[in-house]
Scaffold this active site. Structure first.
Site: not given
Length: 341
Positions: A203, A227, A229, A247
């Site tokens: 995360d 980091g 994504f 989502h």
């Protein structure tokens, strides 16, 4: 004069329009700790008010409403009792929804929902318009709102986490990478249910800490990586798990995340999404309300998706949807493999 049918419809519509007031009343009961005060059994309103720090007359008026909703029981003589429904607002109740109820009634959440009409007209995020910042920037500037949101997400997912660990077959997996896994609640449940498994919790650097993993005594089998994504995800995993991550984003950014997972996974690896999949037709009230929550509370383009829309996202990402392989609470488990496999 309206006929009986019209009167019934008017009554039904009036009930619907009171929904926000009902949510607020439940949220206030959660924030005050009414259910905790009733944990020992029936009490007079004066005693409850003293325990929760409220004005007795005003609390009585709130409790009368909650009694009609089944959140407390009304015994007469200004005495109120706990109920199984209301127990879900207790701090110590397994599966408690206390923190979820508090978030739904919190000022930052309610304020954003007042902008729904503008979101519907424009497609833009109500949260960004009302608060002048993305949800993530707002959380950094207002840590208490961030704490409320984090607690609500944990509250809402309690039970679902263990269900994912039970429903999905992790027997083929050596390393699972929980992408956007926050404090590690889901990963902890998976590691606990699969003793031979290793995990990577990934995360943002200021988020990933693995509090839940460590509290469960599973830190020795888990690596913590910080980091974005959108840049890359940790390489070498067999399974890349994204629970309620896709989502949060429009299609282009969702594809970027999924492409990074596809590039990082081992040969034969898979991607597993935990998402409430919208049906093409038919009722799915919870998933559709979450879809509106995405419209209001996240960036433009955040949404729930149908199976066909997930299939298209995967195709754009170098993946092929292998199917919806299970259901855990409100989550459908949507699996994908490398395209052409």
């Amino acid at each position: 004069m309206p006929g009986d049918g019209s009167r019934a419809l008017r009554a039904q519509m009036m009930q619907l329009t009171w929904g926000a007031a009902v949510a607020q009343a439940v949220g206030v009961a959660a924030e005050l700790g009414v259910a905790d005060a009733l944990a020992g059994g029936p009490r007079h309103v004066d005693d409850i008010a003293a325990a929760v720090g409220a004005d007795a007359d005003s609390l009585h008026r709130l409790l009368r409403v909650l009694a009609d909703l089944g959140v407390v029981g009304e015994l007469g003589g200004a005495r109120f009792a706990p109920t199984p429904l209301g127990d879900l607002l207790r701090r110590d109740e397994p599966g408690s929804l206390r923190d979820w109820a508090i978030m739904i009634g919190s000022p930052f959440h309610r304020a954003a929902w007042t902008g729904l009409v503008d979101s519907v007209r424009t497609g833009e995020s109500a949260f960004v318009r009302v608060h002048g910042a993305t949800p993530w920037d707002h959380r950094r500037a207002h840590p208490e709102d961030g704490r409320i949101l984090d607690a609500a997400m944990t509250s809402a997912s309690t039970g679902t986490l263990a269900a994912i660990a039970e429903v999905y077959d992790f027997g083929w997996v050596d390393t699972v990478v929980d992408v956007g896994g926050g404090q590690g609640g889901l990963l902890a449940a998976i590691l606990a249910a699969n003793p031979g498994l290793r995990g990577v919790l990934f995360d943002q650097p200021d988020v990933v800490a693995g509090q839940v993993v460590e509290a469960a005594g599973l830190g020795g089998r888990c690596e913590y990586v910080g980091g974005s994504f959108f840049d890359e995800v940790p390489a070498g995993g067999d399974l890349y798990l994204l629970a309620n991550i896709v989502h949060d984003w429009d299609d282009d950014r969702a594809v970027r995340i999924l492409r990074n997972c596809a590039a990082a996974m081992k040969p034969g690896g898979r991607v597993l999404l935990g998402e409430a999949v919208l049906p093409e037709t038919g009722a799915a009230p919870e998933a559709k309300l979450v879809d509106l929550e995405m419209l209001v509370m996240n960036v433009r383009g955040a949404r729930q998706r149908t199976a066909a829309e997930f299939r298209e996202l995967f195709a754009r990402s170098g993946l092929a949807m292998s199917g919806i392989v299970g259901r855990a609470g409100p989550f459908d488990l949507v699996e994908a493999v490398a395209a052409g496999r």
